[in-house]
Design a protein around this motif. Sequence first.
Motif, short mmCIF file in Angstrom:
data_model
loop_
_atom_site.label_atom_id
_atom_site.label_comp_id
_atom_site.label_asym_id
_atom_site.label_seq_id
_atom_site.Cartn_x
_atom_site.Cartn_y
_atom_site.Cartn_z
N ARG A 133 37.31 39.13 31.29
CA ARG A 133 36.66 37.86 31.63
C ARG A 133 36.90 37.60 33.10
NH1 ARG A 133 38.98 33.34 29.34
NH2 ARG A 133 40.83 34.52 28.79
N GLN A 143 33.22 34.74 32.52
CA GLN A 143 32.05 35.59 32.26
C GLN A 143 32.56 36.94 31.75
OE1 GLN A 143 29.21 35.99 35.46
NE2 GLN A 143 28.35 37.84 34.57
N PRO A 156 30.68 40.30 38.51
CA PRO A 156 30.75 38.83 38.50
C PRO A 156 31.66 38.29 39.61
CG PRO A 156 31.34 39.71 36.34
CD PRO A 156 31.20 40.86 37.26
#
Length: 193
Positions: free
Chosen positions: A80, A84, A181
């Motif tokens: 994560r 995300q 991300p």
Amino acid sequence: MTTAAPSDPGTITWELIPENDVDPRLHRELNALLRESFPYTTEEFRDGRSWAGARPERRLIGRSGGRPVAHTGLLRRFLRVDDQDQLVGEVGLVAVHPRLQGTGVGREMADRTRRALAGLRLPFGYLNCHSSVLGYYLATGWTALPGTDTRHYEPGDELTALVTTAQPMVLPVSAELTAWPKGSRIERDGIEL
């Protein structure tokens, strides 16, 4: 037990092995290689184990004379990044026999690791590294994520998540680096490989 090392790195054969196919003899041989490659962490490879935290799913092994002289562990997992989810191939237990370091074996292993991650259809490779090996990873295509840290559990203490001081790094495999991300915290949600 010490691991024999060839004088000619061209004599190395490579194979990618699923974890369930690693027999006890090979675990002992890998244990010897990892202990020689990481002498400051030999207590982590206790009882003949060839893993220190999470167990790999696949192992890339370079052999010479039938003995392991190079090793990389691979584990598919979701991380994560600021909430995300991101699928990665976590890379760890990267070792080249000390007598073969600086001979090109590490670069070949890095190329084969990238191909193994691509064969698993992973967008990125991921690892945390210490400053002493940062140059190796940068030279083999990995990108440091400055201003980012990783939180995970340590073997033996699965109750408290800790932030590691090691540098998070990403290897673009089937995705562009721009697809990684944005975020300052990577949550491993498990034990480091």
